[in-house]
Scaffold this motif. Structure first.
Motif, short mmCIF file in Angstrom:
data_model
loop_
_atom_site.label_atom_id
_atom_site.label_comp_id
_atom_site.label_asym_id
_atom_site.label_seq_id
_atom_site.Cartn_x
_atom_site.Cartn_y
_atom_site.Cartn_z
N PHE A 126 0.74 -1.25 -0.04
CA PHE A 126 -0.06 0.08 -0.04
C PHE A 126 0.80 1.17 -0.02
O PHE A 126 0.23 2.45 0.14
CB PHE A 126 -0.82 0.01 1.22
N SER A 127 2.22 1.11 0.07
CA SER A 127 3.15 2.16 -0.03
C SER A 127 4.41 1.60 -0.70
O SER A 127 4.53 0.83 -0.97
CB SER A 127 3.35 2.53 1.50
N ASP B 297 -10.76 6.18 7.13
CA ASP B 297 -10.86 6.33 5.68
C ASP B 297 -10.74 7.66 4.86
O ASP B 297 -10.40 7.93 3.76
CB ASP B 297 -12.52 5.98 5.44
N PHE C 297 -7.07 8.20 4.44
CA PHE C 297 -6.39 7.39 3.21
C PHE C 297 -6.89 8.21 2.04
O PHE C 297 -6.08 8.05 1.15
CB PHE C 297 -7.02 5.85 3.10
N ALA C 298 -8.27 8.77 1.90
CA ALA C 298 -8.65 9.43 0.91
C ALA C 298 -7.89 10.69 0.68
O ALA C 298 -7.20 11.08 -0.37
CB ALA C 298 -10.24 9.89 1.11
N SER D 119 -4.51 11.10 1.73
CA SER D 119 -3.34 10.78 1.12
C SER D 119 -3.28 10.38 -0.28
O SER D 119 -2.21 10.55 -1.13
CB SER D 119 -2.82 9.64 1.92
N GLY D 120 -4.35 9.51 -0.77
CA GLY D 120 -4.36 9.14 -2.19
C GLY D 120 -4.53 10.38 -2.94
O GLY D 120 -3.84 10.32 -4.12
N GLY E 53 -1.01 11.41 -3.89
CA GLY E 53 0.18 10.31 -4.48
C GLY E 53 0.39 9.31 -3.31
O GLY E 53 1.46 8.64 -3.34
N ASN E 54 -0.71 8.89 -2.46
CA ASN E 54 -0.33 8.15 -1.21
C ASN E 54 0.80 8.60 -0.44
O ASN E 54 1.23 7.74 0.38
CB ASN E 54 -0.13 6.66 -1.87
N HIS F 44 0.24 7.34 3.25
CA HIS F 44 -0.39 5.92 3.47
C HIS F 44 0.12 5.35 4.85
O HIS F 44 -0.46 4.70 5.55
CB HIS F 44 -0.29 5.31 2.27
#
Length: 323
Positions: free
Chosen positions: A136-137, A264, A267-268, A270-271, A274-275, A278
């Protein structure tokens, strides 16, 4: 294996130094090996193996360093969950393990134990000992790529006599004296921010470096065949117990739905970047919700290390000057 010679890469690092101390306490001969600094742009196993095959001088250096060793432990790598510089992460956590395996194949080494990370499985409900990964990273991707390449080599060499047996040992959230992550945990646990989701009884894969070092020693000396993946055993910690041990106070018990919404949202956000965050959000998620894991090979074969996480976290609390 009762008395063997071990070559340990990363012998002066956090995990490596604890491993060396444990091996010596167990009567083993240890040869420290300096890990070369590497960089890689490979994003597939195929390209990673291609790059490794071109680095003959590095393979030769490692093979010479492994001369006379029966077991090689790769405790080197870049433990930087928040780092985004992919080339250095891939070099340390994916390319180096492959070069270690290729060098071991040229020597008398019988077993390679690569210290990987349970982060390769991300937010999977239950950590296990299958090859399945969900990075995930950038950090977890680099560890997952290194694992995948090693497991391919293990399969390719399975029919060859005399080749080294390769095992990826997934360390969980390892804590110990001198580690910044542990010091940060102690500060968090001692603050008004210390909190868990719900009643805090969820199991969490927070473990001690002492137990990890003992598990490496036990696995490396095990007389039978090792599986391709090992998971560091659970030490009995829960989301609330680690904060009580590290902070010597009861954490706040927050509504689980509120915590889930916060994670949640994190994470949104961070997404969208560009993550970038994360790793940080994932640490908060595990702090609040924990993560279960299978009983695994260690329990099935009577190779469970002594739990030391309570001791380690209480020492971290004292080291932080909390009294």
């Amino acid at each position: 294996m009762t008395s063997t010679t071990w070559a340990v890469l990363g012998a002066t690092g956090f995990v490596g130094s604890a491993t060396v101390a444990r091996l010596q306490a167990d009567g083993q001969t240890v040869v420290p090996v300096s890990a070369p600094r590497l960089a890689s742009g490979a994003h597939t196993v195929h390209h990673l193996l291609e790059q490794a095959g071109r680095l003959e001088s590095v393979i030769d250096y490692l093979a010479e360093s492994f001369a006379g060793a029966h077991v090689v432990v790769n405790a080197a790598g870049l433990a930087a969950p928040d780092q985004t510089h992919e080339e250095s992460l891939l070099g340390a956590n994916a390319l180096l393990p492959v070069l270690v395996a290729l060098a071991a194949r040229r020597t008398s080494v019988r077993r390679v134990v690569h210290i990987s990370s349970a982060a390769v499985q991300g937010d999977i409900d239950v950590l296990d000992e299958t090859p399945a990964v969900r990075p995930f990273s950038p950090y977890s991707f680099s560890k997952a790529l290194g694992e995948s390449a090693l497991l391919k080599l293990r399969r390719d060499w399975a029919a060859e006599p005399g080749g080294p047996a390769i095992t990826a040992l997934r360390a969980t959230s390892v804590q110990g004296s001198g580690r910044r992550t542990t010091a940060r945990l102690a500060r968090f646990a001692s603050s008004w921010l210390s909190s868990v989701a719900g009643d805090g009884s969820a199991p969490t894969p927070v473990t001690s470096v002492h137990a990890l070092a003992e598990f490496v020693s036990r696995a490396g000396r095990h007389p039978g065949e090792l599986p391709q993946v090992l998971l560091q055993p659970w030490e009995g910690a829960t989301t609330a117990s680690i904060l009580r041990d590290a902070g010597r106070r009861e954490p706040l018990h927050l509504p689980a739905l509120l915590c889930r919404a916060a994670v949640d949202t994190g994470f949104a956000v961070s997404g969208l970047a560009g993550n970038r965050w994360h790793g940080l959000v994932r640490r908060l998620e595990v702090t609040w919700f924990g993560q279960r894991q299978v009983r695994g090979w260690a329990e099935e074969h009577g190779e469970l290390p002594e739990p030391r996480i309570t001791e380690v976290l209480r020492q971290a609390h004292l080291a932080a000057g909390r009294g």
